[in-house]
Design a protein around this motif. Structure first.
Motif, PDB file in Angstrom:
ATOM      1  N   TYR A 288       0.811  -1.228   0.000  1.00 12.25           N
ATOM      2  CA  TYR A 288       0.000   0.000   0.000  1.00 12.25           C
ATOM      3  C   TYR A 288       0.843   1.277   0.000  1.00 12.25           C
ATOM      4  CZ  TYR A 288      -3.570  -3.378   1.367  1.00 12.25           C
ATOM      5  OH  TYR A 288      -4.405  -4.454   1.410  1.00 12.25           O
ATOM      6  N   GLY A 289       2.131   1.152  -0.258  1.00 10.71           N
ATOM      7  CA  GLY A 289       2.976   2.354  -0.306  1.00 10.71           C
ATOM      8  C   GLY A 289       3.097   3.058   1.033  1.00 10.71           C
ATOM      9  N   ILE A 290       3.138   2.274   2.101  1.00  9.66           N
ATOM     10  CA  ILE A 290       3.275   2.849   3.456  1.00  9.66           C
ATOM     11  C   ILE A 290       4.750   2.768   3.863  1.00  9.66           C
ATOM     12  CG2 ILE A 290       2.589   2.539   5.878  1.00  9.66           C
ATOM     13  CD1 ILE A 290       0.042   1.063   4.660  1.00  9.66           C
ATOM     14  N   VAL A 291       5.234   3.779   4.555  1.00 10.40           N
ATOM     15  CA  VAL A 291       6.646   3.802   4.951  1.00 10.40           C
ATOM     16  C   VAL A 291       6.831   2.914   6.194  1.00 10.40           C
ATOM     17  CG1 VAL A 291       8.536   5.290   5.742  1.00 10.40           C
ATOM     18  CG2 VAL A 291       6.927   6.129   4.000  1.00 10.40           C
ATOM     19  N   LEU A 292       7.780   1.991   6.104  1.00 12.91           N
ATOM     20  CA  LEU A 292       8.071   1.126   7.256  1.00 12.91           C
ATOM     21  C   LEU A 292       9.263   1.715   8.004  1.00 12.91           C
ATOM     22  CD1 LEU A 292       7.493  -1.504   8.825  1.00 12.91           C
ATOM     23  CD2 LEU A 292       9.051  -2.686   7.254  1.00 12.91           C
ATOM     24  N   ILE A 293       9.039   2.041   9.282  1.00 10.58           N
ATOM     25  CA  ILE A 293      10.108   2.660  10.088  1.00 10.58           C
ATOM     26  C   ILE A 293      10.517   1.708  11.203  1.00 10.58           C
ATOM     27  CG2 ILE A 293      10.776   4.638  11.508  1.00 10.58           C
ATOM     28  CD1 ILE A 293       8.606   6.306  10.216  1.00 10.58           C
ATOM     29  N   PHE A 294      11.813   1.397  11.263  1.00  6.68           N
ATOM     30  CA  PHE A 294      12.330   0.572  12.362  1.00  6.68           C
ATOM     31  C   PHE A 294      12.977   1.475  13.402  1.00  6.68           C
ATOM     32  CE2 PHE A 294      13.179  -4.059  10.803  1.00  6.68           C
ATOM     33  CZ  PHE A 294      11.840  -4.172  10.453  1.00  6.68           C
ATOM     34  N   ASP A 295      12.592   1.261  14.640  1.00 12.18           N
ATOM     35  CA  ASP A 295      13.241   1.922  15.765  1.00 12.18           C
ATOM     36  C   ASP A 295      14.428   1.047  16.170  1.00 12.18           C
ATOM     37  OD1 ASP A 295      14.050   2.763  18.272  1.00 12.18           O
ATOM     38  OD2 ASP A 295      12.023   3.226  18.972  1.00 12.18           O
ATOM     39  N   GLU A 296      15.635   1.516  15.822  1.00  8.91           N
ATOM     40  CA  GLU A 296      16.860   0.761  16.139  1.00  8.91           C
ATOM     41  C   GLU A 296      17.585   1.386  17.333  1.00  8.91           C
ATOM     42  OE1 GLU A 296      17.825  -2.021  14.767  1.00  8.91           O
ATOM     43  OE2 GLU A 296      17.329  -2.086  12.625  1.00  8.91           O
ATOM     44  N   ILE A 297      16.848   2.213  18.070  1.00  9.20           N
ATOM     45  CA  ILE A 297      17.493   3.005  19.128  1.00  9.20           C
ATOM     46  C   ILE A 297      18.097   2.112  20.219  1.00  9.20           C
ATOM     47  CG2 ILE A 297      16.955   4.651  20.997  1.00  9.20           C
ATOM     48  CD1 ILE A 297      15.114   6.049  18.895  1.00  9.20           C
ATOM     49  N   VAL A 298      17.419   1.045  20.542  1.00  7.45           N
ATOM     50  CA  VAL A 298      17.934   0.133  21.575  1.00  7.45           C
ATOM     51  C   VAL A 298      18.557  -1.119  20.958  1.00  7.45           C
ATOM     52  CG1 VAL A 298      17.185  -1.434  23.404  1.00  7.45           C
ATOM     53  CG2 VAL A 298      16.425   0.931  23.422  1.00  7.45           C
ATOM     54  N   ASN A 299      17.956  -1.614  19.896  1.00  6.43           N
ATOM     55  CA  ASN A 299      18.336  -2.956  19.431  1.00  6.43           C
ATOM     56  C   ASN A 299      19.265  -3.006  18.221  1.00  6.43           C
ATOM     57  OD1 ASN A 299      17.192  -4.515  21.428  1.00  6.43           O
ATOM     58  ND2 ASN A 299      15.141  -4.184  20.605  1.00  6.43           N
ATOM     59  N   PHE A 300      19.786  -1.851  17.838  1.00  8.95           N
ATOM     60  CA  PHE A 300      20.743  -1.840  16.723  1.00  8.95           C
ATOM     61  C   PHE A 300      21.889  -2.810  16.982  1.00  8.95           C
ATOM     62  CE2 PHE A 300      24.394   0.539  14.619  1.00  8.95           C
ATOM     63  CZ  PHE A 300      24.092   0.067  13.353  1.00  8.95           C
ATOM     64  N   TRP A 301      22.281  -2.949  18.243  1.00  9.17           N
ATOM     65  CA  TRP A 301      23.488  -3.715  18.567  1.00  9.17           C
ATOM     66  C   TRP A 301      23.270  -5.218  18.586  1.00  9.17           C
ATOM     67  CZ3 TRP A 301      26.651  -0.148  17.609  1.00  9.17           C
ATOM     68  CH2 TRP A 301      26.464   1.157  18.061  1.00  9.17           C
ATOM     69  N   LEU A 302      22.101  -5.679  18.205  1.00  8.66           N
ATOM     70  CA  LEU A 302      21.897  -7.135  18.180  1.00  8.66           C
ATOM     71  C   LEU A 302      22.604  -7.769  16.994  1.00  8.66           C
ATOM     72  CD1 LEU A 302      18.148  -7.524  19.251  1.00  8.66           C
ATOM     73  CD2 LEU A 302      20.222  -7.492  20.637  1.00  8.66           C
ATOM     74  N   ASP A 303      22.902  -6.958  15.988  1.00 12.15           N
ATOM     75  CA  ASP A 303      23.547  -7.469  14.778  1.00 12.15           C
ATOM     76  C   ASP A 303      24.363  -6.315  14.188  1.00 12.15           C
ATOM     77  OD1 ASP A 303      23.032  -9.794  12.510  1.00 12.15           O
ATOM     78  OD2 ASP A 303      23.427  -7.835  11.611  1.00 12.15           O
ATOM     79  N   HIS A 304      25.376  -6.625  13.413  1.00  7.34           N
ATOM     80  CA  HIS A 304      26.212  -5.556  12.857  1.00  7.34           C
ATOM     81  C   HIS A 304      25.380  -4.553  12.051  1.00  7.34           C
ATOM     82  CE1 HIS A 304      29.477  -3.890  10.216  1.00  7.34           C
ATOM     83  NE2 HIS A 304      29.975  -3.725  11.425  1.00  7.34           N
ATOM     84  N   GLY A 305      24.354  -5.032  11.370  1.00  7.04           N
ATOM     85  CA  GLY A 305      23.504  -4.128  10.575  1.00  7.04           C
ATOM     86  C   GLY A 305      22.177  -3.829  11.253  1.00  7.04           C
ATOM     87  N   GLY A 306      22.055  -4.104  12.544  1.00  7.64           N
ATOM     88  CA  GLY A 306      20.810  -3.820  13.259  1.00  7.64           C
ATOM     89  C   GLY A 306      19.772  -4.918  13.063  1.00  7.64           C
TER      90      GLY A 306
END
Ligand SMILES: Cc1ncc(COP(=O)(O)O)c(C=O)c1O
Length: 451
Positions: A238-256
Motif C-alpha cells: 500500500y505504499g506505506i513507509v516502514l520505520i524501524f526503531d533501532e534506538i535500543v536494538n541496533f546492537w543485536l547485529d552488525h547491521g541492526g
C-alpha cells in the motif's frame, strides 16, 4: 493482612534497612534535590525508595557517592560499549581542541555517514539529530511528506520517545498532547498478523507509516513466524513507509535488527548508544525518502537543529561504531545467551517458573506459567499483577543491595562489551540468593509460579 503481605512487609523492611546503611550520602542528596528539581533526584524511576547518587562510572561498573560499586546490567538501556570506553574518550579528547561546534561541514560527519550506509543494508543516506525522540519526529515527518498521508500505526506497548505522535501509548492520550493527536494514531498487537493485516487494509489510504522495533524492548520479545517480513510485504503493498526503531536494538547485529531478520525498512531511527555516551540521533533510509532532508530540494521537511552533527558527538559515535565489529557483537551475543542460560538454571534450581527470552546481548526474565510470551502487553499485564509487581520491585532493590543493577522485573538485561563472564557469574550468584529470598513470598502471593 494476609501471610503473603506480612512476608512482603517484613522483606521490604529488611531490604530498606540495608539500603539506608549503604547509602547515607545519597539519601541526603536525594532529599536536597527535591528543593530544585521537579520530582527530586533526576532519573527517579519507580524504585520504591531513594536512589544512589553516581560518583563515576567505568566499564561495566557504576560507583556511588557512598563508595558502593554496582555491576551495571542496564547500561542506560543500550550503551553497549559500557561506560567511558577509552577509545571514545580518546576520540572526544582529540576533537575538543579542534572545536565543539563549527557551523562548517567537516569530514568527521562524512566518515560516520559512510560507515552507517556501508553497515546497514537498507540505509543509503543518513541525517544527524541529537537524540532518539528528535530523530523520530523527523522520520515521521518524512513519512508524512513522502506519502501525503497522516496516520501512523504503532505496536501496543512500544516506546519510541516523547515526540507527540511517537509517544502516545494509549487511546486516552497523555497530558499536554493535543486531544486530536489520537486521530492520527492507530495500534496493533505485536506478532498478530491477522489483526495487523486488517487494520492496515482498512486504513491503507491514510497510513503514512508503520513504526516498530525489530525486537520489542518491553520484554525483549522477538518477532514470530516472519512478522517483520509480513510488515514489509503489507507496507509495500500500500505504499506505506516502514520505520524501524533501532534506538535500543541496533546492537543485536552488525547491521541492526533489519539485517538480523533480513528485512529492509524504508527508514531507521538510531539514538542512545550510537553516540558512545554522547547524545546522538540519526535517521537513515533509502535515497528517495531521505531526499526530503536535502537542503537542495524545494520540497523538503524541516529537519535542522543548531547542534546536529556536532564534531565531538560525531567523533564519539564513529569510535563507538568502530568498536562494535561483527566479532565483538558475536562475542557479547554469546555472553548474553550465557547470562540467559544461567538465569534459567537459577530459576530451575530455586524452583520458580519463568522464561528468559530475547536475542543475544538483550534478554528479559518473565516470571510466568505460560510457555511463550509473544507481545509486550501480555508481558506488562503479567509483570504488573498485584503481589508479583511488589515482590519483583523488592527483588530488584535487594539485588542492588548486593551490587547488581537491573531494570524493573529484570526487563531488558543488557550485556555490554566490558562485562566479563566472571562478572556474569557474580550477577548470577546475586540473583540466586535474591530469588531464594523471594521464593517464600511468591509461594504465598503467586503460588502458580512455584515449580
Ligand atoms: C526504543 C526506544 N525508542 C526511542 C527512544 C527515545 O530516545 P531518546 O530518549 O534519545 O529521545 C528510546 C529511549 O528510551 C527507546 O528506548
Amino acid at each position: 493482612m494476609s501471610r503473603g503481605d506480612e512476608l512482603l512487609a517484613g522483606y521490604e523492611e529488611e531490604v530498606e534497612t540495608v539500603w539506608r546503611e549503604m547509602t547515607p550520602r545519597s539519601r541526603q542528596l536525594c532529599e536536597r534535590a527535591e528543593r530544585f528539581t521537579p520530582g527530586g533526584a533526576l532519573r527517579s524511576h519507580s524504585t520504591g525508595t531513594y536512589l544512589a547518587y553516581c560518583d563515576r562510572v567505568d566499564g561495566s561498573y557504576m560507583y556511588d557517592v557512598d563508595g558502593n560499586r554496582y555491576l551495571d546490567l542496564i547500561v542506560g538501556m543500550t550503551s553497549i560499549i559500557g561506560h567511558n570506553h577509552p577509545k571514545v574518550a580518546q576520540a572526544i579528547q582529540a576533537q575538543i581542541p579542534k572545536g565543539l561546534v563549527t557551523f562548517m561541514p567537516d569530514e568527521g560527519w562524512d566518515v560516520l555517514a559512510e560507515m552507517m550506509c556501508n553497515r546497514v543494508p537498507s540505509v543509503e543516506k543518513v541525517w544527524p539529530a541529537f537524540g532518539g525522540s528528535q530523530a523520530f519526529m523527523w522520520a515521521i515527518r518524512a513519512a508524512r511528506a513522502h506519502t501525503g498521508r497522516d496516520k501512523i500505526l504503532k505496536i501496543w506497548g512500544g516506546y519510541h520517545g516523547t515526540y507527540d505522535d511517537a509517544f502516545v501509548m494509549t487511546p486516552d492520550g497523555s497530558p499536554g498532547l493535543p486531544k486530536n493527536t489520537m486521530d492520527n494514531i492507530l495500534f496493533t498487537s505485536w506478532n498478530d498478523k491477522e489483526g495487523t493485516e486488517k487494520i492496515i487494509r482498512e486504513n491503507k489510504d491514510q497510513l503514512a507509516a508503520v513504526i516498530t522495533e525489530g525486537v520489542q524492548t518491553g520484554g525483549t520479545i522477538p518477532p514470530k513466524d516472519g512478522y517483520l517480513t509480513f510488515l514489509r510485504e503489507q507496507t509495500d503493498k500500500y505504499g506505506i513507509v516502514l520505520i524501524f526503531d533501532e534506538i535500543v536494538n541496533f546492537w543485536l547485529d552488525h547491521g541492526g535488527t533489519g539485517a538480523l531478520y533480513d528485512v529492509k525498512p524504508d527508514l531507521c531511527v538510531y539514538g542512545k548508544g550510537i553516540g558512545g555516551g554522547l547524545p546522538m540521533g540519526l535517521v537513515g533510509g533509502n535515497s528517495e525518502i531521505m531526499k526530503l532532508f536535502s537542503q537542495n530540494e524545494t520540497f523538503r521537511i524541516a529537519a535542522i537543529a543548531a547542534h546536529q552533527g556536532d564534531p565531538v558527538t560525531v567523533a564519539a559515535s564513529t569510535a563507538c561504531l568502530n568498536i562494535m565489529t561483527p566479532e565483538e557483537i558475536a562475542r557479547i551475543n554469546t555472553n548474553g545467551e550465557y547470562l540467559a542460560d544461567g538465569i534459567r538454571g537459577v530459576l530451575n534450581d530455586v524452583g520458580i517458573r519463568g522464561l528468559v527470552i530475547g536475542h543475544g546481548n538483550h534478554q528479559s526474565v518473565h516470571l510466568t506459567t505460560a510457555d511463550q510470551v509473544t507481545d509486550p502487553i501480555s508481558y506488562l499485564l503479567n509483570a504488573n499483577t498485584p503481589g508479583l509487581k511488589e515482590t519483583l520491585a523488592l527483588f530488584r532493590r535487594s539485588l542492588i543491595n548486593k551490587g547488581v543493577i537491573t531494570l524493573e522485573a529484570m526487563m531488558a538485561l543488557r550485556v555490554s562489551t566490558p562485562l566479563t563472564t566472571s562478572e556474569i557469574d557474580t550477577s548470577l550468584d546475586a540473583m540466586r540468593e535474591t530469588y531464594t529470598e523471594i521464593h517464600p513470598i511468591l509461594k504465598e502471593l503467586a503460588p502458580d509460579l512455584i515449580a
